[in-house]
Design a protein around this motif. Structure first.
Motif, PDB file in Angstrom:
ATOM      1  N   HIS B 112       0.841  -1.211   0.000  1.00  0.00           N
ATOM      2  CA  HIS B 112       0.000   0.000   0.000  1.00  0.00           C
ATOM      3  C   HIS B 112       0.873   1.257   0.000  1.00  0.00           C
ATOM      4  O   HIS B 112       0.710   2.161  -0.814  1.00  0.00           O
ATOM      5  N   LEU B 113       1.839   1.286   0.936  1.00  0.00           N
ATOM      6  CA  LEU B 113       2.721   2.453   1.042  1.00  0.00           C
ATOM      7  C   LEU B 113       3.544   2.626  -0.233  1.00  0.00           C
ATOM      8  O   LEU B 113       3.726   3.745  -0.720  1.00  0.00           O
ATOM      9  N   GLY B 114       3.997   1.498  -0.772  1.00  0.00           N
ATOM     10  CA  GLY B 114       4.839   1.555  -1.966  1.00  0.00           C
ATOM     11  C   GLY B 114       4.088   2.113  -3.159  1.00  0.00           C
ATOM     12  O   GLY B 114       4.585   2.998  -3.858  1.00  0.00           O
ATOM     13  N   ILE B 115       2.864   1.612  -3.375  1.00  0.00           N
ATOM     14  CA  ILE B 115       2.069   2.099  -4.513  1.00  0.00           C
ATOM     15  C   ILE B 115       1.775   3.585  -4.352  1.00  0.00           C
ATOM     16  O   ILE B 115       1.904   4.379  -5.291  1.00  0.00           O
ATOM     17  N   THR B 116       1.415   3.974  -3.111  1.00  0.00           N
ATOM     18  CA  THR B 116       1.132   5.390  -2.851  1.00  0.00           C
ATOM     19  C   THR B 116       2.356   6.254  -3.156  1.00  0.00           C
ATOM     20  O   THR B 116       2.262   7.273  -3.845  1.00  0.00           O
ATOM     21  N   ALA B 117       3.504   5.827  -2.643  1.00  0.00           N
ATOM     22  CA  ALA B 117       4.728   6.608  -2.854  1.00  0.00           C
ATOM     23  C   ALA B 117       5.073   6.674  -4.342  1.00  0.00           C
ATOM     24  O   ALA B 117       5.498   7.721  -4.843  1.00  0.00           O
ATOM     25  N   TRP B 118       4.860   5.560  -5.024  1.00  0.00           N
ATOM     26  CA  TRP B 118       5.193   5.479  -6.442  1.00  0.00           C
ATOM     27  C   TRP B 118       4.344   6.465  -7.244  1.00  0.00           C
ATOM     28  O   TRP B 118       4.850   7.240  -8.064  1.00  0.00           O
ATOM     29  N   ILE B 119       3.010   6.441  -6.961  1.00  0.00           N
ATOM     30  CA  ILE B 119       2.114   7.336  -7.696  1.00  0.00           C
ATOM     31  C   ILE B 119       2.424   8.794  -7.362  1.00  0.00           C
ATOM     32  O   ILE B 119       2.462   9.658  -8.242  1.00  0.00           O
ATOM     33  N   ARG B 120       2.674   9.059  -6.077  1.00  0.00           N
ATOM     34  CA  ARG B 120       2.973  10.441  -5.703  1.00  0.00           C
ATOM     35  C   ARG B 120       4.291  10.895  -6.296  1.00  0.00           C
ATOM     36  O   ARG B 120       4.471  12.080  -6.601  1.00  0.00           O
ATOM     37  N   GLY B 121       5.222   9.955  -6.438  1.00  0.00           N
ATOM     38  CA  GLY B 121       6.487  10.295  -7.081  1.00  0.00           C
ATOM     39  C   GLY B 121       6.296  10.614  -8.554  1.00  0.00           C
ATOM     40  O   GLY B 121       6.956  11.483  -9.110  1.00  0.00           O
ATOM     41  N   MET B 122       5.344   9.913  -9.183  1.00  0.00           N
ATOM     42  CA  MET B 122       5.116  10.137 -10.613  1.00  0.00           C
ATOM     43  C   MET B 122       4.398  11.454 -10.874  1.00  0.00           C
ATOM     44  O   MET B 122       4.626  12.107 -11.879  1.00  0.00           O
ATOM     45  N   THR B 123       3.481  11.838  -9.956  1.00  0.00           N
ATOM     46  CA  THR B 123       2.686  13.035 -10.217  1.00  0.00           C
ATOM     47  C   THR B 123       3.303  14.278  -9.603  1.00  0.00           C
ATOM     48  O   THR B 123       2.804  15.372  -9.801  1.00  0.00           O
TER      49      THR B 123
END
Lengths: 303, 160
Positions: B112-123
């Motif tokens: 969960h944390l990883g996906i969130t961080a990944w998406i926030r890193g992309m946007t």
């Protein structure tokens, strides 16, 4: 185990459903990232979960009022005294400001400029700080019911804090200056040099990119909002320069700044409607909100 | 089939999880706050895989997105994938001892944390610090307690 099986036969298999939902999530993210079209959906869902959100703000508020009620009488009296003096000082300044503002208005009219510097303001209270961990956002207790709109500037007594990014009926979410997504058009007060102030995601640190090495800028310079882009009204203090790194191998200066307003202090902020109202209607608007806002000092006076 | 009484504890615990997710904490406690939504979602996904599944995860994720003011779909995507994993593995998870479950929970919260961080890193710009992963460990640690509590809640709500 007959239950899941019977469900399987009516609904599409879970693998198909998960693919559809993943696609839906990605579509939502793409649309939400690029456009404002999902704000209605967001507002609707927010209203739906508002009871839960409201409940979840109670512990923080209780903690706040509890720690406030624990303050000693002498501390409160001191604070009261200080506030009275401050009030007197600002009142005298304000009266002078009236004259200056009228003067300014007249001169501008003489010059043929029409921009109106009068603004309507509304006092809002902080409900919550930093919703999602590691974001620079705050929640205010005013929403579309009070005509709060997306992109609206938010200030406090010291300077610009940020701008509204989401609204719902009774609440709004504000992105602080320090958020990486935040950008405010500014100018150096000393000489009018323009730039865009960006957040870094680090507390109390902002950056001012794209200034060339020959730009006239010094450590300690005050940056005020320039009014470019039409969102922030002109002249509010935004940040002061803390460091300038002149690296000859880079095309632009590396400039760091710190917000003038202390973003993590205080619970009251002001929402502004730039240039909507004339000077005359500004005063009643302030007073009307003042009753709500002054409730705390009055209570302290009563002691 | 589940009775109305049987689903009441489910809704109540989900509401409590949403409440706990929304509570604003002093900043120094934020990394130690468990990922309540994921924990509750995993429990009910294990207990009632036919009822709490990918759509529940997606909907809950959407509500979390709205509450947090984050990009719509960000948590929805993560929670859909988590509830899918639970749905596929629910029999094996039920059989495994609590300690082993705890480690699996840590993994899922980290997802969960990883996906969130990944998406926030992309946007935008997002810096992941080691403390960012702390909720995964905390969630795993409190899982045995939460599991027993939720099991009692579930049993108390059953009519048979």
């Amino acid at each position: 185990m007959s239950k899941p099986l019977s469900r399987m036969s009516t609904a599409p298999p879970v693998t198909l459903r998960v693919l559809i939902l993943v696609a839906a999530s990605i579509a939502l993210m793409l649309v939400d990232n690029r456009t404002q079209q999902l704000e209605k959906l967001r507002t609707g869902l927010h209203t739906l979960v508002y009871p839960v959100i409201f409940l979840s703000t109670i512990p923080g508020n209780l903690f706040h009022s509890f720690s406030e009620s624990l303050q000693e009488r002498s501390t409160l009296q001191e604070e009261n005294e200080r506030l009275k003096q401050e009030n007197l000082y600002y009142k005298s300044r304000f009266e002078k400001l009236y004259a200056l503002e009228a003067d300014n208005e007249r001169l501008k009219r003489l010059l043929g400029q029409s921009d109106d510097i009068a603004e309507q303001v509304l006092l809002a209270e902080l409900v919550e700080v930093s919703l999602e961990p590691y974001t620079q956002q705050i929640v205010l207790n005013k929403g579309t019911a009070d005509n709060v709109y997306i992109g609206q500037p938010v200030i406090n007594g010291e300077g610009v804090i940020g701008q509204v990014v989401h609204t719902s009926y009774a609440q709004s979410i504000v992105t602080l200056l320090t958020d990486p997504d935040s950008a405010v058009p500014v100018m150096v007060m000393r000489n009018g040099l323009r730039g865009v102030m960006r957040g870094t995601g680090v507390r109390d640190r902002l950056s001012l990119p794209y200034l060339t090495p020959n730009a006239d800028i010094l450590v300690g310079d005050l940056l005020i909002s320039s009014g470019m882009g039409g969102r922030f009204p002109t002249g509010y203090p935004v940040a002061s320069i803390t460091a300038i790194e002149r690296n000859p191998s880079l095309e632009f200066l590396h400039i760091e700044a710190t917000p003038v307003a202390r973003l993590d202090h205080g619970r009251e902020v002001l929402l502004i409607w730039p240039g909507e109202e004339e000077m005359t209607s500004k005063v009643p608007a302030v007073e009307e909100q003042g009753q709500e806002a002054m409730a705390i000092p009055e209570a302290e006076e009563g002691q | 089939m589940l009775s109305v009484l049987g689903s009441f504890p489910l809704f109540l615990t989900v509401l409590i999880a949403l409440f706990l997710t929304g509570v604003s904490l002093p900043e120094q406690f934020v990394p130690y706050w468990p990922d309540w939504i994921v924990l509750v979602l995993i429990y009910w996904g294990m207990a009632y895989p036919g009822r709490v599944s990918v759509f529940s995860g997606w909907l809950l994720g959407l509500l979390v997105d709205v509450m947090h003011g984050s990009l719509l779909g960000q948590n929805a995507l993560a929670l859909t994938l988590i509830s899918y994993t639970v749905n596929v593995l629910h029999l094996r998870m039920r059989m495994s001892p609590l300690l082993q479950q705890s480690f699996f929970i840590m993994f899922l919260v980290a997802v969960h944390l990883g996906i969130t961080a990944w998406i926030r890193g992309m946007t935008g710009v997002f810096v992941v610090t080691p403390m960012y992963w702390m909720p995964a460990i905390i969630s795993g640690v409190i899982w045995p307690v939460l599991f027993v509590m939720l099991r009692d809640v579930r049993r108390s709500g059953m009519t048979r």
